[in-house]
Write a protein that holds these residues in place. Structure first.
Motif, PDB file in Angstrom:
ATOM      1  N   GLU A   1       0.826  -1.205   0.000  1.00 13.25           N
ATOM      2  CA  GLU A   1       0.000   0.000   0.000  1.00 13.25           C
ATOM      3  C   GLU A   1       0.865   1.263   0.000  1.00 13.25           C
ATOM      4  OE1 GLU A   1      -2.469  -0.443   3.395  1.00 13.25           O
ATOM      5  OE2 GLU A   1      -3.604  -2.160   2.575  1.00 13.25           O
ATOM      6  N   ALA A   2       1.951   1.227   0.779  1.00 11.89           N
ATOM      7  CA  ALA A   2       2.841   2.384   0.823  1.00 11.89           C
ATOM      8  C   ALA A   2       3.508   2.606  -0.534  1.00 11.89           C
ATOM      9  CB  ALA A   2       3.903   2.182   1.910  1.00 11.89           C
ATOM     10  N   ALA A   3       3.906   1.500  -1.186  1.00 17.71           N
ATOM     11  CA  ALA A   3       4.558   1.616  -2.496  1.00 17.71           C
ATOM     12  C   ALA A   3       3.585   2.139  -3.545  1.00 17.71           C
ATOM     13  CB  ALA A   3       5.112   0.251  -2.912  1.00 17.71           C
ATOM     14  N   ILE A   4       2.332   1.662  -3.497  1.00 12.48           N
ATOM     15  CA  ILE A   4       1.320   2.110  -4.468  1.00 12.48           C
ATOM     16  C   ILE A   4       1.012   3.596  -4.280  1.00 12.48           C
ATOM     17  CG2 ILE A   4      -1.090   1.859  -5.159  1.00 12.48           C
ATOM     18  CD1 ILE A   4      -0.786  -1.145  -4.493  1.00 12.48           C
ATOM     19  N   ILE A   5       0.953   4.032  -3.016  1.00 14.94           N
ATOM     20  CA  ILE A   5       0.721   5.454  -2.733  1.00 14.94           C
ATOM     21  C   ILE A   5       1.853   6.304  -3.316  1.00 14.94           C
ATOM     22  CG2 ILE A   5       0.631   7.179  -0.881  1.00 14.94           C
ATOM     23  CD1 ILE A   5      -0.855   5.090   0.804  1.00 14.94           C
ATOM     24  N   ASP A   6       3.076   5.740  -3.295  1.00 11.57           N
ATOM     25  CA  ASP A   6       4.235   6.458  -3.833  1.00 11.57           C
ATOM     26  C   ASP A   6       4.306   6.391  -5.351  1.00 11.57           C
ATOM     27  OD1 ASP A   6       5.092   7.242  -1.351  1.00 11.57           O
ATOM     28  OD2 ASP A   6       6.446   5.550  -1.074  1.00 11.57           O
ATOM     29  N   GLY A   7       3.343   5.712  -5.974  1.00 10.93           N
ATOM     30  CA  GLY A   7       3.273   5.697  -7.433  1.00 10.93           C
ATOM     31  C   GLY A   7       3.802   4.449  -8.109  1.00 10.93           C
ATOM     32  N   CYS A   8       4.052   3.369  -7.360  1.00 12.53           N
ATOM     33  CA  CYS A   8       4.556   2.131  -7.964  1.00 12.53           C
ATOM     34  C   CYS A   8       3.432   1.386  -8.668  1.00 12.53           C
ATOM     35  CB  CYS A   8       5.161   1.224  -6.899  1.00 12.53           C
ATOM     36  SG  CYS A   8       6.770   1.760  -6.280  1.00 12.53           S
ATOM     37  N   ASN A   9       3.723   0.866  -9.839  1.00 11.13           N
ATOM     38  CA  ASN A   9       2.780  -0.043 -10.490  1.00 11.13           C
ATOM     39  C   ASN A   9       3.132  -1.475 -10.092  1.00 11.13           C
ATOM     40  OD1 ASN A   9       5.020  -0.816 -12.082  1.00 11.13           O
ATOM     41  ND2 ASN A   9       4.516   0.696 -13.653  1.00 11.13           N
ATOM     42  N   ASN A  10       2.410  -2.466 -10.634  1.00  8.26           N
ATOM     43  CA  ASN A  10       2.627  -3.861 -10.254  1.00  8.26           C
ATOM     44  C   ASN A  10       4.065  -4.314 -10.521  1.00  8.26           C
ATOM     45  OD1 ASN A  10       0.047  -4.598  -9.252  1.00  8.26           O
ATOM     46  ND2 ASN A  10      -0.747  -4.684 -11.333  1.00  8.26           N
ATOM     47  N   TRP A  11       4.580  -3.948 -11.673  1.00 12.14           N
ATOM     48  CA  TRP A  11       5.934  -4.366 -12.041  1.00 12.14           C
ATOM     49  C   TRP A  11       6.973  -3.775 -11.084  1.00 12.14           C
ATOM     50  CZ3 TRP A  11       7.696  -7.997 -15.244  1.00 12.14           C
ATOM     51  CH2 TRP A  11       9.039  -7.974 -15.611  1.00 12.14           C
TER      52      TRP A  11
END
Length: 281
Positions: free
Chosen positions: A175-185
């Protein structure tokens, strides 16, 4: 008095550990020393006394090993097969584990069960079907087809280990990574992959050793000496009339050297990956 007793216990424990370590070292190095010594002996010296030092260093054994088994070529083939098998196993296994561990599709449970069934499939019961497939596709004496076979048989174990390890990683990290703009890859390779280094290092060791030393599939799929792997080429030393024992030991030494070099070069990365499990999460 208590301090003295504790010191004596600690000293006794250390001595016991040292004794165990020395015994383990002797047990580990003994076959290595015997193999190296035998690689410089004649057949008669090996049969008469395997543990003795050679009377004369038979460097000819190494020349004979290279001629009999085409050592340099077979070692190269095994390194290519083992390296690519490890890379494909890691990449595909991690991608599958990410989907199985991080996604909530209902059918994923049955796909996971399907992969786990693959762990229980005996390798030898697939020899005839795989041989027929290779014949039909004209893929005998094809290293890439051999690599695909190794990847297929190692994939179930890889997915089992990677998925189990990834399940233990908190989803708060995702969740933290997705908030920072990470996609699945990016989430998989930049966030989860470094955290999974312990299990990746462990699985990579098993896969590499298997790919480097496997015999059964290489026997049925490789008939041209140009494509022989180390284990397949080892059979060249035996015939109906003679057996080149010294040359065979020399070939074993030559085939082990690349493994030692790889360990020396990458042992820090492997140990760091395995030890990093202590601070996971």
């Amino acid at each position: 008095m208590e301090k003295t007793a504790n010191k004596q216990k600690m000293r006794g424990g250390r001595i016991a550990l040292y004794v165990i370590a020395i015994l383990w070292t002797v047990v580990t190095l003994f076959p290595v020393v015997v193999t190296v010594l035998a690689s410089f002996k004649t057949n008669s010296e090996i049969y008469l006394n395997l543990l003795s030092f050679p009377k004369k260093l038979m460097f000819q054994n190494y020349i004979s090993a290279n001629k009999t088994a085409d050592a340099l070529n077979t070692i190269k083939n095994s390194l290519v097969v083992a390296t690519l098998t490890t890379v494909f196993n890691t990449v595909v296994g991690m991608m599958a584990a990410y989907i199985l561990s991080r996604k909530d599709y209902k059918f994923l449970k049955w796909i996971y069960v399907f992969f786990m069934i693959g762990v229980m499939v005996p390798v030898h019961c697939t020899l005839i079907p795989i041989n027929n497939i290779a014949t039909a596709l004209n893929t005998k004496n094809n290293l890439f087809f051999l690599i695909l076979i190794y990847v297929a048989f190692g994939m179930s174990q890889a997915i089992f280990l990677y998925t189990g390890f990834m399940d233990g990683i908190s989803r708060n990290l995702d969740e933290a990574a997705i908030i920072d703009g990470c996609n699945n890859w990016q989430l998989l390779w930049k966030i989860l992959f470094p955290v999974c280094k312990p299990i990746i290092a462990t699985e990579a060791i098993f896969v590499f050793i298997y790919g480097y030393s496997e015999l059964v599939f290489s026997m049925i799929l490789m008939t041209d000496t140009k494509y022989f792997t180390v284990s397949r080429a080892m059979l060249n030393f035996s015939s109906a009339h003679t057996q080149e024992i010294g040359s065979q030991f020399a070939y074993v030494v030559m085939s082990v050297i690349p493994m030692l070099i790889i360990y020396i070069v990458f042992h820090k990365q492997i140990e760091k990956g395995m030890l990093s499990g202590a601070i996971k999460g």
